[in-house]
Design a protein around this motif. Structure first.
Motif, mmCIF file in Angstrom:
data_model
loop_
_atom_site.group_PDB
_atom_site.id
_atom_site.type_symbol
_atom_site.label_atom_id
_atom_site.label_comp_id
_atom_site.label_asym_id
_atom_site.label_seq_id
_atom_site.Cartn_x
_atom_site.Cartn_y
_atom_site.Cartn_z
ATOM 1 N N ILE A 1 6.938 5.043 3.175
ATOM 2 C CA ILE A 1 6.300 3.839 3.703
ATOM 3 C C ILE A 1 6.688 2.642 2.839
ATOM 4 C CG2 ILE A 1 4.088 2.675 4.107
ATOM 5 C CD1 ILE A 1 4.672 4.836 6.161
ATOM 6 N N VAL A 2 6.643 2.815 1.524
ATOM 7 C CA VAL A 2 7.022 1.726 0.609
ATOM 8 C C VAL A 2 8.478 1.341 0.846
ATOM 9 C CG1 VAL A 2 7.288 1.040 -1.810
ATOM 10 C CG2 VAL A 2 5.300 2.395 -1.110
ATOM 11 N N SER A 3 9.353 2.333 0.921
ATOM 12 C CA SER A 3 10.775 2.062 1.148
ATOM 13 C C SER A 3 11.006 1.369 2.487
ATOM 14 C CB SER A 3 11.584 3.355 1.097
ATOM 15 O OG SER A 3 11.491 3.924 -0.175
ATOM 16 N N HIS B 1 0.847 -1.192 0.000
ATOM 17 C CA HIS B 1 0.000 0.000 0.000
ATOM 18 C C HIS B 1 0.882 1.242 0.000
ATOM 19 C CE1 HIS B 1 -2.245 3.203 2.222
ATOM 20 N NE2 HIS B 1 -3.077 2.933 1.242
ATOM 21 N N PRO B 2 0.766 2.075 -1.029
ATOM 22 C CA PRO B 2 1.638 3.249 -1.092
ATOM 23 C C PRO B 2 1.071 4.421 -0.303
ATOM 24 C CG PRO B 2 0.375 3.094 -3.111
ATOM 25 C CD PRO B 2 -0.021 1.921 -2.253
ATOM 26 N N GLY B 3 1.139 4.315 1.016
ATOM 27 C CA GLY B 3 0.709 5.414 1.862
ATOM 28 C C GLY B 3 1.657 6.596 1.737
ATOM 29 N N GLY B 4 2.774 6.383 1.128
ATOM 30 C CA GLY B 4 3.793 7.399 0.882
ATOM 31 C C GLY B 4 5.051 6.700 0.424
ATOM 32 N N ALA B 5 5.897 7.422 -0.265
ATOM 33 C CA ALA B 5 7.122 6.818 -0.796
ATOM 34 C C ALA B 5 7.984 6.233 0.316
ATOM 35 C CB ALA B 5 7.907 7.853 -1.597
ATOM 36 N N ALA C 1 2.483 7.716 -7.732
ATOM 37 C CA ALA C 1 2.808 8.840 -8.618
ATOM 38 C C ALA C 1 1.614 9.237 -9.485
ATOM 39 C CB ALA C 1 4.004 8.486 -9.505
ATOM 40 N N GLU C 2 0.843 8.250 -9.929
ATOM 41 C CA GLU C 2 -0.276 8.527 -10.830
ATOM 42 C C GLU C 2 -1.540 8.979 -10.109
ATOM 43 O OE1 GLU C 2 -0.919 5.187 -13.430
ATOM 44 O OE2 GLU C 2 1.228 5.060 -13.870
ATOM 45 N N HIS C 3 -1.787 8.421 -8.914
ATOM 46 C CA HIS C 3 -3.064 8.666 -8.243
ATOM 47 C C HIS C 3 -2.935 9.279 -6.854
ATOM 48 C CE1 HIS C 3 -5.031 6.334 -11.385
ATOM 49 N NE2 HIS C 3 -4.137 5.378 -11.183
ATOM 50 N N GLY C 4 -1.751 9.279 -6.284
ATOM 51 C CA GLY C 4 -1.590 9.728 -4.906
ATOM 52 C C GLY C 4 -2.084 8.652 -3.953
ATOM 53 N N ASN C 5 -2.091 8.963 -2.670
ATOM 54 C CA ASN C 5 -2.588 8.026 -1.665
ATOM 55 C C ASN C 5 -4.095 8.196 -1.570
ATOM 56 O OD1 ASN C 5 -3.160 6.399 0.494
ATOM 57 N ND2 ASN C 5 -1.989 7.570 1.979
ATOM 58 N N MET C 6 -4.839 7.203 -2.008
ATOM 59 C CA MET C 6 -6.301 7.262 -2.013
ATOM 60 C C MET C 6 -6.874 6.560 -0.781
ATOM 61 S SD MET C 6 -6.794 6.382 -6.036
ATOM 62 C CE MET C 6 -5.630 5.006 -5.971
ATOM 63 N N SER C 7 -6.080 6.454 0.251
ATOM 64 C CA SER C 7 -6.475 5.783 1.485
ATOM 65 C C SER C 7 -6.597 4.284 1.238
ATOM 66 C CB SER C 7 -7.761 6.398 2.032
ATOM 67 O OG SER C 7 -7.977 5.997 3.356
ATOM 68 N N SER C 8 -7.505 3.634 1.907
ATOM 69 C CA SER C 8 -7.609 2.164 1.876
ATOM 70 C C SER C 8 -7.642 1.545 0.478
ATOM 71 C CB SER C 8 -8.836 1.706 2.658
ATOM 72 O OG SER C 8 -8.737 2.113 3.989
ATOM 73 N N PRO C 9 -8.382 2.095 -0.472
ATOM 74 C CA PRO C 9 -8.457 1.448 -1.796
ATOM 75 C C PRO C 9 -7.156 1.444 -2.592
ATOM 76 C CG PRO C 9 -10.236 3.039 -1.525
ATOM 77 C CD PRO C 9 -9.291 3.222 -0.378
ATOM 78 N N THR C 10 -6.167 2.212 -2.183
ATOM 79 C CA THR C 10 -4.945 2.336 -2.978
ATOM 80 C C THR C 10 -4.284 0.985 -3.216
ATOM 81 O OG1 THR C 10 -4.639 4.472 -1.903
ATOM 82 C CG2 THR C 10 -2.838 3.696 -3.258
ATOM 83 N N ALA D 1 3.817 -0.095 -6.597
ATOM 84 C CA ALA D 1 3.238 0.788 -5.578
ATOM 85 C C ALA D 1 3.652 2.241 -5.835
ATOM 86 C CB ALA D 1 3.673 0.345 -4.189
ATOM 87 N N ARG D 2 4.903 2.442 -6.191
ATOM 88 C CA ARG D 2 5.376 3.798 -6.469
ATOM 89 C C ARG D 2 4.700 4.381 -7.713
ATOM 90 N NH1 ARG D 2 9.906 1.201 -4.722
ATOM 91 N NH2 ARG D 2 10.787 2.034 -2.802
ATOM 92 N N GLU D 3 4.486 3.529 -8.729
ATOM 93 C CA GLU D 3 3.790 3.988 -9.939
ATOM 94 C C GLU D 3 2.380 4.453 -9.600
ATOM 95 O OE1 GLU D 3 3.716 0.764 -12.716
ATOM 96 O OE2 GLU D 3 5.908 0.665 -12.866
ATOM 97 N N VAL D 4 1.656 3.644 -8.819
ATOM 98 C CA VAL D 4 0.287 4.000 -8.437
ATOM 99 C C VAL D 4 0.288 5.281 -7.618
ATOM 100 C CG1 VAL D 4 -1.708 3.266 -7.056
ATOM 101 C CG2 VAL D 4 -0.615 1.651 -8.624
#
Length: 131
Positions: free
Chosen positions: A65-67, A59-63, A88-97, A83-86
């Motif tokens: 967090i992924v790292s 879940h990409p809650g932020g770069a 970058a394209e959509h931002g953190n959309m909360s749970s659905p991300t 996760a980083r691509e998503v």
């Protein structure tokens, strides 16, 4: 042109995500590492080892967090690439991300099994194992 707008938007969104990460402070990644370790103990009960995992839906809650999740799992940075691509394209959309990450992995024919790691408020974490 559309391609220039998309590049601008991706750069802007990535910068906004990085700024939001910085505002949360250094505490979140440390918590992420500790929480991930606890979830891995549960996976181990099902005899799933990290090298057995074919793909990771983080879940990409932020770069950061992924790292941090990659670091906690001793994974190569390519594990969180989708996760980083998503992010970058959509931002953190909360749970659905994380579902966007899973869909992209599925569409790309990602190796299985897949482990999804989802982060929530207060940096709670859940893990799911998909075969």
């Amino acid at each position: 042109p559309k391609s220039q707008w998309a590049a601008f938007k991706a750069t802007r969104d990535r910068r906004l995500a990085e700024e939001a990460d910085a505002q949360r402070g250094e505490r979140d990644p440390e918590l992420a590492r500790g929480q991930v370790a606890g979830q891995l103990l549960e996976l181990a009960q099902h005899e799933l080892r990290i090298p057995d995992v074919g793909s990771w839906a983080i879940h990409p809650g932020g770069a950061r967090i992924v790292s941090s999740a990659e670091k906690a799992l001793s994974l190569d940075s390519s594990a969180g690439a989708v996760a980083r691509e998503v992010l970058a394209e959509h931002g953190n959309m909360s749970s659905p991300t994380v579902l966007f990450v899973l869909k992209r992995l599925m569409d790309g024919g990602a190796r299985r099994p897949c482990v999804a790691l989802a982060f929530g408020p207060g940096l709670s974490i859940e893990a799911a194992h998909f075969t």
